[in-house]
Scaffold this motif. Sequence first.
Motif, PDB file in Angstrom:
ATOM      1  N   VAL A 146       0.855  -1.191   0.000  1.00 63.76           N
ATOM      2  CA  VAL A 146       0.000   0.000   0.000  1.00 63.76           C
ATOM      3  C   VAL A 146       0.889   1.238   0.000  1.00 63.76           C
ATOM      4  O   VAL A 146       2.044   1.195   0.417  1.00 63.76           O
ATOM      5  CB  VAL A 146      -0.966   0.034   1.211  1.00 63.76           C
ATOM      6  N   GLY A 147       0.327   2.354  -0.459  1.00 65.34           N
ATOM      7  CA  GLY A 147       1.069   3.600  -0.463  1.00 65.34           C
ATOM      8  C   GLY A 147       1.317   4.098   0.954  1.00 65.34           C
ATOM      9  O   GLY A 147       0.547   3.821   1.867  1.00 65.34           O
ATOM     10  N   LYS A 148       2.415   4.846   1.124  1.00 65.54           N
ATOM     11  CA  LYS A 148       2.713   5.396   2.443  1.00 65.54           C
ATOM     12  C   LYS A 148       1.783   6.551   2.797  1.00 65.54           C
ATOM     13  O   LYS A 148       1.662   6.916   3.959  1.00 65.54           O
ATOM     14  CB  LYS A 148       4.173   5.857   2.490  1.00 65.54           C
ATOM     15  N   THR A 149       1.136   7.144   1.800  1.00 63.09           N
ATOM     16  CA  THR A 149       0.139   8.181   2.050  1.00 63.09           C
ATOM     17  C   THR A 149      -1.248   7.558   1.898  1.00 63.09           C
ATOM     18  O   THR A 149      -1.415   6.577   1.168  1.00 63.09           O
ATOM     19  CB  THR A 149       0.301   9.347   1.062  1.00 63.09           C
ATOM     20  N   PRO A 150      -2.260   8.099   2.589  1.00 70.17           N
ATOM     21  CA  PRO A 150      -3.602   7.516   2.524  1.00 70.17           C
ATOM     22  C   PRO A 150      -4.100   7.398   1.079  1.00 70.17           C
ATOM     23  O   PRO A 150      -3.914   8.312   0.273  1.00 70.17           O
ATOM     24  CB  PRO A 150      -4.452   8.496   3.331  1.00 70.17           C
ATOM     25  N   SER A 151      -4.697   6.267   0.769  1.00 72.22           N
ATOM     26  CA  SER A 151      -5.197   6.039  -0.591  1.00 72.22           C
ATOM     27  C   SER A 151      -6.358   5.060  -0.532  1.00 72.22           C
ATOM     28  O   SER A 151      -6.762   4.614   0.532  1.00 72.22           O
ATOM     29  CB  SER A 151      -4.088   5.487  -1.487  1.00 72.22           C
ATOM     30  N   GLU A 152      -6.856   4.723  -1.702  1.00 71.00           N
ATOM     31  CA  GLU A 152      -7.911   3.719  -1.823  1.00 71.00           C
ATOM     32  C   GLU A 152      -7.461   2.596  -2.748  1.00 71.00           C
ATOM     33  O   GLU A 152      -8.241   1.997  -3.461  1.00 71.00           O
ATOM     34  CB  GLU A 152      -9.205   4.368  -2.313  1.00 71.00           C
ATOM     35  N   HIS A 153      -6.147   2.320  -2.712  1.00 66.03           N
ATOM     36  CA  HIS A 153      -5.537   1.320  -3.574  1.00 66.03           C
ATOM     37  C   HIS A 153      -4.776   0.292  -2.749  1.00 66.03           C
ATOM     38  O   HIS A 153      -4.236   0.610  -1.699  1.00 66.03           O
ATOM     39  CB  HIS A 153      -4.560   1.981  -4.555  1.00 66.03           C
ATOM     40  N   CYS A 154      -4.706  -0.951  -3.266  1.00 63.79           N
ATOM     41  CA  CYS A 154      -3.958  -2.012  -2.586  1.00 63.79           C
ATOM     42  C   CYS A 154      -3.487  -3.020  -3.625  1.00 63.79           C
ATOM     43  O   CYS A 154      -4.164  -3.243  -4.629  1.00 63.79           O
ATOM     44  CB  CYS A 154      -4.844  -2.707  -1.552  1.00 63.79           C
ATOM     45  N   GLN A 155      -2.326  -3.605  -3.356  1.00 65.98           N
ATOM     46  CA  GLN A 155      -1.758  -4.628  -4.233  1.00 65.98           C
ATOM     47  C   GLN A 155      -1.344  -5.826  -3.401  1.00 65.98           C
ATOM     48  O   GLN A 155      -0.713  -5.681  -2.359  1.00 65.98           O
ATOM     49  CB  GLN A 155      -0.532  -4.053  -4.952  1.00 65.98           C
ATOM     50  N   ILE A 156      -1.687  -7.020  -3.877  1.00 67.16           N
ATOM     51  CA  ILE A 156      -1.203  -8.267  -3.301  1.00 67.16           C
ATOM     52  C   ILE A 156      -0.361  -8.940  -4.373  1.00 67.16           C
ATOM     53  O   ILE A 156      -0.857  -9.227  -5.470  1.00 67.16           O
ATOM     54  CB  ILE A 156      -2.356  -9.208  -2.882  1.00 67.16           C
ATOM     55  N   SER A 157       0.932  -9.174  -4.084  1.00 67.32           N
ATOM     56  CA  SER A 157       1.829  -9.823  -5.031  1.00 67.32           C
ATOM     57  C   SER A 157       2.218 -11.190  -4.483  1.00 67.32           C
ATOM     58  O   SER A 157       2.733 -11.302  -3.376  1.00 67.32           O
ATOM     59  CB  SER A 157       3.075  -8.967  -5.273  1.00 67.32           C
ATOM     60  N   VAL A 158       1.961 -12.224  -5.284  1.00 71.26           N
ATOM     61  CA  VAL A 158       2.150 -13.614  -4.877  1.00 71.26           C
ATOM     62  C   VAL A 158       3.420 -14.157  -5.525  1.00 71.26           C
ATOM     63  O   VAL A 158       3.558 -14.145  -6.749  1.00 71.26           O
ATOM     64  CB  VAL A 158       0.930 -14.469  -5.286  1.00 71.26           C
ATOM     65  N   ASP A 159       4.350 -14.636  -4.695  1.00 72.25           N
ATOM     66  CA  ASP A 159       5.637 -15.149  -5.145  1.00 72.25           C
ATOM     67  C   ASP A 159       5.482 -16.582  -5.642  1.00 72.25           C
ATOM     68  O   ASP A 159       5.019 -17.456  -4.908  1.00 72.25           O
ATOM     69  CB  ASP A 159       6.625 -15.099  -3.972  1.00 72.25           C
ATOM     70  N   LEU A 160       5.884 -16.827  -6.898  1.00 73.24           N
ATOM     71  CA  LEU A 160       5.758 -18.163  -7.472  1.00 73.24           C
ATOM     72  C   LEU A 160       7.102 -18.862  -7.652  1.00 73.24           C
ATOM     73  O   LEU A 160       7.190 -20.080  -7.555  1.00 73.24           O
ATOM     74  CB  LEU A 160       5.040 -18.103  -8.819  1.00 73.24           C
ATOM     75  N   SER A 161       8.141 -18.099  -7.959  1.00 73.80           N
ATOM     76  CA  SER A 161       9.472 -18.667  -8.154  1.00 73.80           C
ATOM     77  C   SER A 161      10.471 -17.527  -8.124  1.00 73.80           C
ATOM     78  O   SER A 161      10.108 -16.373  -7.878  1.00 73.80           O
ATOM     79  CB  SER A 161       9.558 -19.411  -9.498  1.00 73.80           C
ATOM     80  N   SER A 190       0.340 -10.473  -9.446  1.00 69.82           N
ATOM     81  CA  SER A 190      -0.156  -9.409  -8.582  1.00 69.82           C
ATOM     82  C   SER A 190      -1.639  -9.174  -8.833  1.00 69.82           C
ATOM     83  O   SER A 190      -2.112  -9.274  -9.972  1.00 69.82           O
ATOM     84  CB  SER A 190       0.602  -8.093  -8.831  1.00 69.82           C
ATOM     85  N   VAL A 191      -2.348  -8.856  -7.764  1.00 71.72           N
ATOM     86  CA  VAL A 191      -3.737  -8.412  -7.854  1.00 71.72           C
ATOM     87  C   VAL A 191      -3.774  -6.973  -7.363  1.00 71.72           C
ATOM     88  O   VAL A 191      -3.326  -6.676  -6.252  1.00 71.72           O
ATOM     89  CB  VAL A 191      -4.678  -9.283  -7.001  1.00 71.72           C
TER      90      VAL A 191
END
Length: 199
Positions: free
Chosen positions: A146-161, A167-168
């Motif tokens: 997530v951003g260090k400043t307030p936002s309405e965004h989020c990312q989930i990154s899944v490690d495969l190799s 990423s979602v």
Amino acid sequence: MRRRGVGVWGTALALVGLLSACTSAEQGTAVAVGPTVGSSLPVSADPSVGGSPGEQPGVDVAAELSEMLPCEILSDEEITALGFDPETATFDDVGLSYDCRYRFPGGADPVMTIHLHWMRDVDQLNLTNYTVEEISVGSLRSLRIVGKTPSEHCQISVDLSEQAHVSVFVHYAGTVENACALAEDTAAAVEPLLPRSSG
């Protein structure tokens, strides 16, 4: 076959470019390991797989991921169960993007994107100006970004190799909490369907 359109989209493409840019070391603020994001779907992957999955003989995770189509990972029913409209699916393979974007019914926000990347792992993401929390999605090590400043965004990154991740992204969800909840639910639905090493 799922309906797909090709287009360049501003905010999400810029974020993908920023987070996927080449860098020699991960930057950002790592915090304590959080809870596992579980999947409510049947798990087709080996449940014993955990941690950072290293490549195993005979398994080429990056090659398998490169053959997948982001708009065809989840079924229409799974996309609908997450609250998004499968009819809004938009495929993008321009520049650094290789992803599929979805919206709520009627084309409303938020916007959710499933992004496939088979040329670098999560530790190679440029995370400057982002706060990073290490979590697990199903059996796989992941990052909540997530951003260090307030936002309405989020990312989930899944490690495969060592050279692949998925990423979602969720944008315009009202609050970062809502964005992360939607991103985590989507990542949990996607996780059982992703290639991974066998041990």
